[in-house]
Design an enzyme around this catalytic site. Structure first.
Site, PDB file in Angstrom:
ATOM      1  N   HIS A   1     -51.317 -39.296  17.486  1.00 13.15           N
ATOM      2  CA  HIS A   1     -50.437 -39.329  18.667  1.00 13.15           C
ATOM      3  C   HIS A   1     -49.422 -40.463  18.497  1.00 13.15           C
ATOM      4  O   HIS A   1     -49.750 -41.536  17.989  1.00 13.15           O
ATOM      5  CB  HIS A   1     -51.261 -39.525  19.943  1.00 13.15           C
ATOM      6  CG  HIS A   1     -50.465 -39.302  21.190  1.00 13.15           C
ATOM      7  ND1 HIS A   1     -49.604 -40.251  21.694  1.00 13.15           N
ATOM      8  CD2 HIS A   1     -50.361 -38.227  22.008  1.00 13.15           C
ATOM      9  CE1 HIS A   1     -49.017 -39.774  22.776  1.00 13.15           C
ATOM     10  NE2 HIS A   1     -49.456 -38.547  22.991  1.00 13.15           N
TER      11      HIS A   1
ATOM     12  N   GLY B   1     -43.535 -39.080  28.092  1.00 19.41           N
ATOM     13  CA  GLY B   1     -43.649 -39.991  29.230  1.00 19.41           C
ATOM     14  C   GLY B   1     -42.318 -40.430  29.792  1.00 19.41           C
ATOM     15  O   GLY B   1     -42.261 -41.367  30.597  1.00 19.41           O
TER      16      GLY B   1
ATOM     17  N   SER C   1     -43.085 -34.481  28.208  1.00 18.68           N
ATOM     18  CA  SER C   1     -42.623 -34.238  29.585  1.00 18.68           C
ATOM     19  C   SER C   1     -42.670 -32.765  29.978  1.00 18.68           C
ATOM     20  O   SER C   1     -41.754 -32.262  30.652  1.00 18.68           O
ATOM     21  CB  SER C   1     -41.217 -34.823  29.798  1.00 18.68           C
ATOM     22  OG  SER C   1     -41.255 -36.234  29.629  1.00 18.68           O
TER      23      SER C   1
ATOM     24  N   LYS D   1     -54.825 -39.688  28.363  1.00 20.34           N
ATOM     25  CA  LYS D   1     -54.502 -41.049  27.882  1.00 20.34           C
ATOM     26  C   LYS D   1     -55.515 -42.067  28.421  1.00 20.34           C
ATOM     27  O   LYS D   1     -56.697 -41.747  28.554  1.00 20.34           O
ATOM     28  CB  LYS D   1     -53.068 -41.424  28.269  1.00 20.34           C
ATOM     29  CG  LYS D   1     -52.049 -40.360  27.882  1.00 20.34           C
ATOM     30  CD  LYS D   1     -50.640 -40.858  27.922  1.00 20.34           C
ATOM     31  CE  LYS D   1     -49.673 -39.698  27.772  1.00 20.34           C
ATOM     32  NZ  LYS D   1     -48.384 -40.085  27.257  1.00 20.34           N
TER      33      LYS D   1
ATOM     34  N   ASN E   1     -53.694 -34.360  27.852  1.00 22.06           N
ATOM     35  CA  ASN E   1     -54.015 -35.677  27.291  1.00 22.06           C
ATOM     36  C   ASN E   1     -54.034 -36.676  28.445  1.00 22.06           C
ATOM     37  O   ASN E   1     -52.984 -37.042  28.969  1.00 22.06           O
ATOM     38  CB  ASN E   1     -52.947 -36.062  26.250  1.00 22.06           C
ATOM     39  CG  ASN E   1     -53.136 -37.480  25.741  1.00 22.06           C
ATOM     40  OD1 ASN E   1     -54.189 -38.083  25.925  1.00 22.06           O
ATOM     41  ND2 ASN E   1     -52.111 -38.012  25.098  1.00 22.06           N
TER      42      ASN E   1
ATOM     43  N   GLU F   1     -44.182 -33.391  19.102  1.00 24.17           N
ATOM     44  CA  GLU F   1     -43.962 -34.247  20.267  1.00 24.17           C
ATOM     45  C   GLU F   1     -42.842 -35.238  19.973  1.00 24.17           C
ATOM     46  O   GLU F   1     -43.102 -36.319  19.413  1.00 24.17           O
ATOM     47  CB  GLU F   1     -45.241 -35.022  20.589  1.00 24.17           C
ATOM     48  CG  GLU F   1     -46.412 -34.149  20.962  1.00 24.17           C
ATOM     49  CD  GLU F   1     -47.346 -34.898  21.895  1.00 24.17           C
ATOM     50  OE1 GLU F   1     -47.520 -34.445  23.030  1.00 24.17           O
ATOM     51  OE2 GLU F   1     -47.865 -35.952  21.505  1.00 24.17           O
TER      52      GLU F   1
ATOM     53  N   GLU G   1     -48.217 -42.597  20.436  1.00 24.58           N
ATOM     54  CA  GLU G   1     -48.556 -43.897  21.028  1.00 24.58           C
ATOM     55  C   GLU G   1     -49.453 -44.686  20.080  1.00 24.58           C
ATOM     56  O   GLU G   1     -49.351 -45.918  19.980  1.00 24.58           O
ATOM     57  CB  GLU G   1     -49.228 -43.688  22.396  1.00 24.58           C
ATOM     58  CG  GLU G   1     -48.203 -43.256  23.440  1.00 24.58           C
ATOM     59  CD  GLU G   1     -48.766 -42.477  24.605  1.00 24.58           C
ATOM     60  OE1 GLU G   1     -49.999 -42.411  24.769  1.00 24.58           O
ATOM     61  OE2 GLU G   1     -47.960 -41.903  25.365  1.00 24.58           O
TER      62      GLU G   1
HETATM   63  C1  PEP Z   1     -48.543 -36.797  25.545  1.00 28.08           C
HETATM   64  O1  PEP Z   1     -49.191 -37.734  25.972  1.00 28.08           O
HETATM   65  O2  PEP Z   1     -48.867 -36.247  24.482  1.00 28.08           O
HETATM   66  C2  PEP Z   1     -47.400 -36.338  26.331  1.00 28.08           C
HETATM   67  C3  PEP Z   1     -46.703 -35.335  25.875  1.00 28.08           C
HETATM   68  O3  PEP Z   1     -47.117 -37.007  27.491  1.00 28.08           O
HETATM   69  P1  PEP Z   1     -46.093 -36.540  28.655  1.00 28.08           P
HETATM   70  O4  PEP Z   1     -46.398 -35.098  28.949  1.00 28.08           O
HETATM   71  O5  PEP Z   1     -46.395 -37.434  29.792  1.00 28.08           O
HETATM   72  O6  PEP Z   1     -44.725 -36.689  28.115  1.00 28.08           O
END
Ligand code: PEP
Length: 260
Positions: A97, A175, A215, A11, A9, A169, A99
């Protein structure tokens, strides 16, 4: 046997030139044969450019980060429909997601509507679910995840799980550099699979791919992917660096070959 997947992703990062370079590095750097699915989800405005880089690549598929809940063409200024994504060479789309849920007002209901729109358009939705830190500390992880899954069942029916991918997630891991431990991830993935089995049947639950996101890095991916109900990863930050993303894909490939 479920096929593992690693999805990147990107982003809202990159520019046309850097996104093209990243896609080229990933395409060139992956082993010729990898027993997993690899997906990249660039910003929508660069989908066409990345499609141009990947061409008809059988190794790297193209995903979008969002779509409009309305399927038909119409007066939805600024939106992009599932049909438009499909027309651009997209095969998968992230839905819900965290976010977007937290910063852009998405609700369980709008996420459900988007998942239906994705399925209707012929795309494979990757439904993102997960709890906040306060919810985890309040021992509400399972309840939160069920509410998020149930919202989808309410509009798309149980059969949706035969046609989508779920990404667990935990919001506190996205992040932040703080990943769920393999045992924490396995506990929730196992719970999701049991819940889906209760709602549908064991075969659909057994075939459902459940990715872990939060992460994921080269130094923790192997242990996470080795868990029995973790079918790969949705990777944010580490997907922006080709060498890290490729390393994570290789680890998913190794766990797939080892049969875990
Ligand atoms: C994501 O954007 O879905 C994500 C898991 O980000 P990160 O790997 O940076 O935690």
């Amino acid at each position: 046997m479920r096929r593992k997947m690693v999805a990147g992703n990107w982003k809202m990062y990159g520019r046309r030139a850097s996104a093209r370079i990243l896609a080229r590095e990933i395409e060139d750097g992956l082993p010729a044969v990898l027993p997993i699915d690899v997906l990249v989800c660039p910003p929508a405005i660069y989908l066409e450019a990345i499609k141009g880089v990947l061409g008809e690549s059988a190794r790297v598929m193209l995903g979008a980060q969002d779509l409009c809940a309305q399927g038909e063409d119409g007066a939805r200024t600024g939106e992009i429909s599932g049909a438009m994504l499909l027309d651009t060479g997209v095969s998968h789309v992230l839905v819900g997601h965290s976010e977007r849920r937290q910063l852009l007002g998405e609700t369980n209901e709008s996420v459900g509507a988007k998942l239906v729109a994705a399925l209707d358009a012929g795309l494979i939705p990757i439904l993102c679910v997960g709890e906040t830190l306060a919810e985890r500390e309040g021992l509400r992880t399972e309840a939160v995840v069920v509410t998020q899954l149930q919202a989808v069942v309410n509009v798309a029916g149980n059969d949706a799980f035969a046609r989508c991918i779920v990404a667990y997630e935990p919001v506190w891991a996205i992040g932040t550099g703080r990943n769920a431990t393999p045992d924490q991830a396995q506990a929730v993935h196992g719970f999701i699979r049991s819940w889906v089995a209760e709602q549908t049947d064991q075969e659909i639950a057994d075939d459902l791919r459940i990715l872990y996101g939060g992460s994921v890095k080269p130094d923790n991916a192997a242990a996470l992917f080795a868990m029995p109900d973790v079918d790969g990863g949705l990777v944010g930050g580490a997907s922006l660096k080709a060498s890290d993303f490729i390393a994570i894909c290789r680890m998913a490939g190794e766990t797939a070959r080892a049969g875990t």
